[in-house]
Structures are given as structure tokens and as C-alpha cells.
Design a protein around this motif. Sequence first.
Motif, PDB file in Angstrom:
ATOM      1  N   SER A 164       0.840  -1.193   0.000  1.00 42.60           N
ATOM      2  CA  SER A 164       0.000   0.000   0.000  1.00 42.60           C
ATOM      3  C   SER A 164       0.879   1.249   0.000  1.00 42.60           C
ATOM      4  N   SER A 166       0.073   4.051   1.095  1.00 43.45           N
ATOM      5  CA  SER A 166      -0.130   4.766   2.360  1.00 43.45           C
ATOM      6  C   SER A 166       0.790   4.267   3.467  1.00 43.45           C
ATOM      7  N   SER A 167       1.401   3.092   3.273  1.00 43.78           N
ATOM      8  CA  SER A 167       2.309   2.540   4.286  1.00 43.78           C
ATOM      9  C   SER A 167       3.756   2.931   4.033  1.00 43.78           C
ATOM     10  N   LYS A 190       0.257  10.292  -3.052  1.00 40.22           N
ATOM     11  CA  LYS A 190      -0.488   9.192  -2.445  1.00 40.22           C
ATOM     12  C   LYS A 190       0.311   8.380  -1.434  1.00 40.22           C
ATOM     13  N   GLY A 192       2.191   7.645   2.116  1.00 42.21           N
ATOM     14  CA  GLY A 192       1.672   7.966   3.437  1.00 42.21           C
ATOM     15  C   GLY A 192       2.272   9.192   4.077  1.00 42.21           C
ATOM     16  N   ARG A 193       3.614   9.295   4.039  1.00 39.31           N
ATOM     17  CA  ARG A 193       4.244  10.367   4.818  1.00 39.31           C
ATOM     18  C   ARG A 193       5.626  10.701   4.276  1.00 39.31           C
ATOM     19  N   MET A 219       0.455  12.250   1.853  1.00 40.29           N
ATOM     20  CA  MET A 219      -0.755  12.397   2.657  1.00 40.29           C
ATOM     21  C   MET A 219      -0.475  13.181   3.930  1.00 40.29           C
TER      22      MET A 219
END
Length: 467
Positions: A164, A166-167, A190, A192-193, A219
Amino acid sequence: MIVHSLIRGRLRVFEVQRAGGHWCVQWRLGQESGVDEQCDNFTDLDFHECFLGTTLNIKLLLYTKTNLHCGRQMNHHQLFSQPLFNLSLPTAFVIHGYRPTGAPPVWVDHLVQLLTEQRDMNVLVVDWNRGAANLNYFTAVANTRQAANNITGFILNMQAEGASLSSVHLIGVSLGAHLAGFVGANLKGKIGRITGLDPAGPMFTGATAEERLDPSDAMFVDVLHTDMNSFGLQGQHGHIDYYANGGFDQPGCPKTIFSGKSYFVCDHQRSVFLYLCALNRTCSLTAYPCSSYSDFLDGRCLQCEAFKPASCPVLGYDVSQWREVLLRLDQTKAYFTTTATLPYKKVSYRVDMVTWNQYLRWGVVILRLHSGKNFTEARVDRKLIRFEQYTSTRLLVQFDEDLQPIQKISLRIATGNVIGPRYKIRLLRIRLTPLEEPDRSLMCRYDIILEENIDVAFRPLPCDTRL
């Protein structure tokens, strides 16, 4: 009997047998023994190579809790060829910056270790030393785009295999912060960080959002500033920007060029060491959202109302308490101060005073906290404070040491008056509120008569909540 031993970065597998009264040791190879494994190390270049210039080449070195001290180089197109890489786990990419000497970053092993202590994850060290190690800084800047495209391709392969976006967490230092931003932009924000540690300033001052790290690159984007007047970039570039000591000169760093290399790099590198300390949980660096460093020092931003019931933001890995609020606020500036050395944390109090002196006086406040024979002192002398009849004054007072229990408080209001008569200043109340230790009691004292430039000592009392 099978024996495993790590020798010079190589995992050796031995078979030990007893034959004829003697012990025989045989080095085993092959699939059954796990094959002789070579640790892959960060590229170490010498000054000669930097002087001639390097051609960009990127290695991704994988570290997990299983192989914390022995990196494994990843194949961009055969992710499952490395069994230690678990795509179901979060993945952090550690991206260094400009390396003019070609030496590996001194902090990279420590950062890898601390990240794996936060949670079970893959840590990928992005080794782009061949490309960052160059006496020509402009060449290194130009290489960031190509390096970003390479990492983007790898992350897309991860996604294709089930990971993912986001991970994914990119941690970029200096020039590496912008490189991380380019990766995030390639992936349409897109991931995560992104954490940017003092993003590089040279060649990025005045750059557009597309040309540097920007909140839209992930994100969630958090940025730490420590050297904005030299190698770091001024401004806001994340959902939250932390400004250590205002984001400029750091305590303990040299102030003159005669200190050599440290004069140039100390403030810039402090971002990494503050982040390491925060991950290690040895220093809890609480930051206070505020419009300016000046307002923060004046005690105008100590409530963190928007974050309640959570506390003020704290620098570090876990941002779960504040993330949603920060995203809702769009972009937040947060300030904190530090000491010159580990563990960097200052002990902060909000000091509220109500004065009732007959004559208007201007001065600075010197406050001491005593515990037994030990004491710690703080001077609030950034500017002169106005003391007049029935006036409430709020101060941020920070100490280098955390002394407990507080048995005595000494207070002096220094006015600089050395010729005329000493005027008296009457305090109807002084109250000390510990800002980062909510379980500690407030300390108060009522109706104190001070003489300017003279210390007055008193024992703190429990505060009357009716006042």
C-alpha cells in the motif's frame, strides 16, 4: 553441530564434528547451510572520486529486525528474491543529502536501528552517494530528479506486488528532503508520509512548490528546520513545520569561522540529531503552534487549544494524536527551544504574575528553582518587561535542568538601575505552571514585595484555584 558466525560482514556457517578424539571444523556452503551471505554496505568514496565527479548509481539497502546490522541490497524488479522484505509491513526510506566528502553519513546506522524500534517495518537506506558525492553541488541537485524517478519505479513495483502506498514513509535529510518530495509528486501525493529534516536551501530558495518539498507530495508531510539562514530552506513546506530555536542558530554550535568545518555544518546537522533523540524517546521535544518565534518566546502560544484533549505536538515518529487536526489546519508552524547537548530538552513553565507597584518599571526576570543544594536558573531577557499597577504578565520560562522536588524559588527583577533609589515592586501573585508535565502541581505565592535588582526567595505554595 551447526554454528553460525558473522565475520567481517559475512555470515559464515560451520559444521563442527568430533572425529578420532579431535574437533573438526568445516565451512559449509550450499542451500542446506543457507549459503555464505555477504552484507551490502553503504558506498564509501574518497576525496579523489568526489573531485573528479561521480556518476549517479543507486543502491537500496534493506534492514529489518532480523538483519539489523547487515544490509541486503534490493533488486528493483525481483522483490520476492529477498525473503526478508515483507510487503505487508510498513516501509521507511531513509534518503541522505549532499555528500561533498563521499563518506557515509555518520547517523545512518543509528537511524535504522531507532526506526526498527518504533514498529516492525522494512527500512530501505537509499544510497545515492554516487551522484550526491561531488564537489559540484549543482550536479548533485540535478541528480535528485533522476534518483527520484528510480525510487518511484521501485515503489510502483512494490505497489504492483500488493504493498500500500499509504504505508510508505520517506525520511529525507537536506537535499534528500527535496528528493523525497519529487518521489511523492511522481506518485501524485499518495504515499503515506514524508519527513524532511532541514530541507536544503541553496538552489531551492524561491523555488515553486513543484520544484521543492511541498505538503501536496504526501498524505502527511512534517518538516524540521534548524539552519534556515544558511544551508536550510526558509518558509513552510509541510502540514506541520517544526522550528527548533526558531529554525536558525542552534545552541552549542560554533559562532565563528575559526571553528572549522563544524561552523558550516553544525546547525544543519542538528536536525538529524534532534530527530534521533526524539525517536529514542530520551528527549520529548514538545512544540507550540504559533504565528512566530517571537510570539512563542513571549508566552502567547502555550495553550494548544486546537489539539485538546491531546497535548501539543511532539517531534518524533508517532503523529497519530495530532495528524487529523494538522490536516484540518492545513499548514501549522510550531516552535520549541533546546539545550546545547543531549537530551536537548528544556523544562518549560508558564509564569503568570500580577503586579501592584506604585511606579512604572521596566526590567528582565531572573528565576531560580532550588532542590536541596542544587538549583537551575533561567533569564527572561529577550526584551524588557513592563511592570505597572495591577497588570497581569505572562512569561515563558525555560530551564536547562529538571529539578524535583522544587523546595524554593528565587526571583529577581533586574531593571539596570545602579544610580537612583531602589524601587519596590509588589507581586499580588506569581504562579508557575509546568507545561509538559500535566501531573505536576502548580506552584504559587501571594503578596510578595521585591526590591529591584535584589533576589527574593520563597517557598512555593499550592495554588488557590479561586484566584
